[in-house]
Enzyme design. Structure first.
Site, PDB file in Angstrom:
ATOM      1  N   ASP A   1       0.834  -1.200   0.000  1.00 21.51           N
ATOM      2  CA  ASP A   1       0.000   0.000   0.000  1.00 21.51           C
ATOM      3  C   ASP A   1       0.875   1.259   0.000  1.00 21.51           C
ATOM      4  O   ASP A   1       2.060   1.224   0.359  1.00 21.51           O
ATOM      5  CB  ASP A   1      -0.903  -0.049   1.244  1.00 21.51           C
ATOM      6  CG  ASP A   1      -2.191   0.733   1.067  1.00 21.51           C
ATOM      7  OD1 ASP A   1      -2.310   1.479   0.084  1.00 21.51           O
ATOM      8  OD2 ASP A   1      -3.078   0.595   1.940  1.00 21.51           O
TER       9      ASP A   1
ATOM     10  N   ASP B   1     -10.678   2.055  -3.633  1.00 20.44           N
ATOM     11  CA  ASP B   1     -11.270   1.853  -2.310  1.00 20.44           C
ATOM     12  C   ASP B   1     -12.784   1.914  -2.381  1.00 20.44           C
ATOM     13  O   ASP B   1     -13.453   1.626  -1.391  1.00 20.44           O
ATOM     14  CB  ASP B   1     -10.766   2.923  -1.337  1.00 20.44           C
ATOM     15  CG  ASP B   1      -9.465   2.503  -0.681  1.00 20.44           C
ATOM     16  OD1 ASP B   1      -9.072   1.333  -0.836  1.00 20.44           O
ATOM     17  OD2 ASP B   1      -8.835   3.340  -0.013  1.00 20.44           O
TER      18      ASP B   1
HETATM   19  C1  DGJ Z   1      -5.846   1.955   1.762  1.00 24.54           C
HETATM   20  C2  DGJ Z   1      -6.215   0.743   0.980  1.00 24.54           C
HETATM   21  O1  DGJ Z   1      -6.692   1.113  -0.274  1.00 24.54           O
HETATM   22  C3  DGJ Z   1      -7.236  -0.069   1.755  1.00 24.54           C
HETATM   23  O2  DGJ Z   1      -7.646  -1.172   1.003  1.00 24.54           O
HETATM   24  C4  DGJ Z   1      -6.621  -0.488   3.056  1.00 24.54           C
HETATM   25  O3  DGJ Z   1      -5.564  -1.368   2.825  1.00 24.54           O
HETATM   26  C5  DGJ Z   1      -6.168   0.729   3.831  1.00 24.54           C
HETATM   27  N1  DGJ Z   1      -5.307   1.562   3.054  1.00 24.54           N
HETATM   28  C6  DGJ Z   1      -5.449   0.320   5.084  1.00 24.54           C
HETATM   29  O4  DGJ Z   1      -4.929   1.383   5.741  1.00 24.54           O
END
Ligand code: DGJ
Length: 723
Positions: free
Chosen positions: A472, A542
């Protein structure tokens, strides 16, 4: 078959579908003559006359002829009044460059781009021009590659200081494409967090237009891509040229329509935050750019890019390979979990046939929220008393794989790492550090930071036995400055960051060949061909709402194939939109990419859990077709209530058709949808209804699609050719 033909001073790069033609002008200026559908030959006189240049030997750079000449790698300041691809500050403080051809050679193999992701050279023909600027001694190596199996040309530029004085690159773009008219629409993919890659199309106008990112990542707000489509070009017909950069950092993609109504496309690292010191003898490699041409509309261009990435860019070991159906803990538990809770989720997932359980954010330091602990990659024993080892082992004992989340490029001010190494983050001494999501960005350009990240990730993978890592990256750059660079080289920081990140990825994917790395940047905030060289899939957004996802997935597949998109079924009401959509539709949409779940199966009803088992089974059975088949958007979601798409196997014997209707309408006839990509001469059985239709019938008459009642209704049909 890709080939490079030379006829005097004319160079013709072509394969069965496309041609790209260049010409060395008298005096050595490199002109661009053509990019488009394959030609048998080309008489340059036409194009020269168009540029008001009487014949090739009548050409002189005097009298500002360069302002009219279509060129391959132009620069501003010596006659061409348009934006150029290169500016270099020499010892005299001037910044104009005048590159002339010294040598042209066909190469036996496509050169490797050191330190940067790039298309692999199997099945291609390669050409190199060596150009020199006599004033500074700067040498530019312009490389071209054309592939046998896709309508694509890859271009890259290496700059070498062949002079005796230090030079400073202040712009080093990767591509210029001069086109002889302005009768095009420009298509870009702007967006935002949770609204990535929307499709923006508008007619070209005089002056500059385009899209860029200065965020340190290719970003959710912009993709390093632009296409020029004829006004009449639609999804399946008409001319279109797409250009993209194989790079994950700052970029500029622009189209300039000049006073003469000709168009110049430029693509490269955004020069507003860039500078590069080039000592005598030193080299600078600009990222590779890829161009695709199609006269089969936007869909044809997309399939061209998909083939380029699938055959020449994505990690080889994942080529045509099945991906595990996964369940990710983020929306199931956020930061609120312990060993038992995760194990219960993993067990329910395993019971439904899920093959990989992924523990997301919150397992390290004392990270109960997003204020803390990034950089301290030691397990939080309060949550996981048995450690990563214990959780990994218990998950595997359920007969499934274990995967883990990290955000290795970041540091929380509240962390031991930051307290020990406050200068390891991007910062400007004396200025307040701007936080985003309460975190700072590590300076990946520094070797010690790279080593730290490689070690932290390696230890985590080893301790947990994880076979999957979600990588991430949750903020953009501010306070751009590196403690490792002197004042006059601070503008190297952002590109050095990318080189450092790529070096780290290179080391890790080599050290853990069996681990599936999935990219992520607050969803799809760094979804580009650069990252896809290392990771075969990226969490697409997301936003997991099924209706929003159709749009995001449609925009993403303009450039990238379904296999690259992480797509999950999530719970309702949806966590981003509060919308309630049927499980069948969430499933139908998530089938559009690398399939998984983002929910707590323990909270589902028995009926829903039973449905999950069937879904996983169906997702697995159709996986290779969905991920690697040819994609046809029959109806895009942007201008209507319905969206429909198909994946068709290469031999056209199998296809999967999906239809999603956003809003229910009373008293409506069921839609008749004309399918695409099938073999007109074959007969296909619709597995779900048992009916048989001719391919011609399905494509010309259409298929009647009775949708279930209600909003966000969907239908998925599997088509199999009769023997
Ligand atoms: C952003 C990601 O896109 C989410 O899927 C998740 O992993 C969060 N970060 C966790 O902090």
């Amino acid at each position: 078959m890709a080939e490079i033909l030379r006829n005097g001073n004319l160079y013709h790069i072509r394969n069965d579908v496309i041609s790209y033609v260049l010409m060395e002008m008298p005096g050595g200026v490199l002109a661009h003559l053509y990019f488009g559908a394959r030609l048998e030959g080309l008489n340059a006189a036409n194009l020269l006359r168009h540029a008001n240049i009487p014949s090739d030997d009548g050409f002189s750079v005097q009298e500002c002829a360069l302002d009219r000449l279509p060129q391959e790698y132009p620069s501003f300041g010596l006659g061409d009044m348009r934006d150029g691809a290169l500016t270099v500050e020499g010892p005299d403080g001037s910044w104009a460059v005048d590159l002339r051809v010294e040598k042209a050679e066909t190469l036996d193999a496509k050169p490797v781009l050191e330190g940067l992701p790039a298309t692999r050279g199997e099945g291609c023909a390669a050409l190199r021009f060596t150009m020199r600027d006599a004033h500074t001694g700067l040498v530019a190596l312009l490389d071209y590659a054309i592939y046998d199996d896709c309508p694509a040309v890859a271009r890259s530029v290496k700059l070498v200081n062949g002079g005796e004085a230090t030079l400073k690159l202040t712009r080093a773009y990767s591509l210029c494409l001069d086109l002889p008219d302005d009768g095009w629409d420009i298509i870009t993919l702007p967006g935002a967090w949770a609204r990535e890659r929307t499709v923006c199309r508008r007619p070209l106008a005089a002056g500059h237009q385009g899209i860029s990112s200065r965020r340190g990542a290719s970003s959710a707000q912009a993709s390093p891509f632009l296409a020029l489509a004829r006004p009449e070009t639609n999804q399946d017909r008409g001319e279109i040229i797409g250009a993209t950069l194989i790079y994950s950092g700052n970029f500029m993609a622009s189209a300039e329509v000049s006073q003469f109504g000709v168009t110049r496309v430029l693509l490269g690292i955004d020069d507003r935050d860039f500078g590069w010191q080039l000592l005598p003898g030193a080299e600078f490699q600009a990222p590779e750019a890829a161009l695709v041409y199609s006269d089969e509309g936007i869909g044809g261009m997309s399939r061209g890019f998909h083939a380029l990435w699938e055959n020449h860019l994505l990690p080889k070991r994942w080529m045509n390979r099945k991906r595990p159906v996964l369940l990710n803990s983020w929306e199931a538990a956020y930061f609120d979990f312990d060993h038992d809770k995760l194990l219960a989720i993993a067990k329910a997932a395993a019971d439904a046939g899920v093959e990989l359980f992924v523990m997301d954010d919150g397992w390290f330091g004392h990270r109960d929220d997003d204020y803390t602990s990034l950089g301290d990659w030691t397990v939080d024993r309060k949550k996981l008393p048995l450690g990563l080892e214990g959780l990994g082992k218990d998950v595997r004992s359920l007969g499934i794989q274990f995967g883990i989340w990290m955000e290795p490029e970041m540091v929380s001010p509240d962390s031991d790492l930051f307290r020990a190494h406050p200068d390891w983050c991007l910062h400007i001494p004396g200025r307040e550090a701007i936080q985003s999501r309460h975190q700072l960005v590590l300076d990946m350009g520094r070797q010690e930071v790279q080593d730290f990240v490689v070690e932290a990730v390696s230890k985590t993978l080893k301790a947990s036995g994880a076979t999957y890592l979600k990588w991430d990256m949750n903020r953009n750059f501010t306070n751009i400055g590196s403690a490792a660079l002197p004042a006059d080289r601070q503008k190297e920081t952002a590109h050095r960051y990318m080189l450092g990140l790529y070096a780290v990825m290179e080391r890790l994917v080599a050290a853990f060949p069996d681990v599936l790395f999935e990219g992520c940047a607050s969803g799809g905030g760094r979804f580009d061909a650069g990252m896809l060289y290392y990771v075969p899939q990226i969490w697409c957004s997301d936003d997991t709402d099924a209706l929003c996802r159709v749009e995001i997935q449609c925009g993403t597949t303009i450039l990238f194939p379904p296999s690259t998109m992480g797509c999950h079924v999530s719970a309702v009401p949806n966590h981003q939109t509060a919308r309630v959509t049927p499980l069948e539709t969430r499933f139908a949409v998530a089938l559009g990419g690398s399939f998984g779940y983002e929910l707590d199966p323990c909270k589902l009803t028995d009926e829903e859990r039973a449905a999950l088992r069937n879904e996983v089974d169906f997702a697995n059975r159709t996986q290779l077709l969905r991920l690697y088949g040819r994609l046809y958007w029959i109806q895009t979601p942007f201008n209507g209530n319905d969206a429909a798409w198909m994946s068709v196997s290469e031999d056209r014997k199998e296809a999967l058709f999906t239809l999603v209707r956003a809003m229910a309408r009373p008293n409506a006839m069921p839609p008749m949808v004309r399918l695409a990509g099938l073999d007109a001469g074959r007969r296909y059985r619709v597995a779900e209804t048992g009916e048989v239709f001719g391919g011609d019938e399905l494509m010309r008459v259409g298929l009647c699609c009775p949708l279930p009642y209600g909003d966000a209704a969907s239908l998925v049909y599997t088509l199999v050719a009769e023997a």
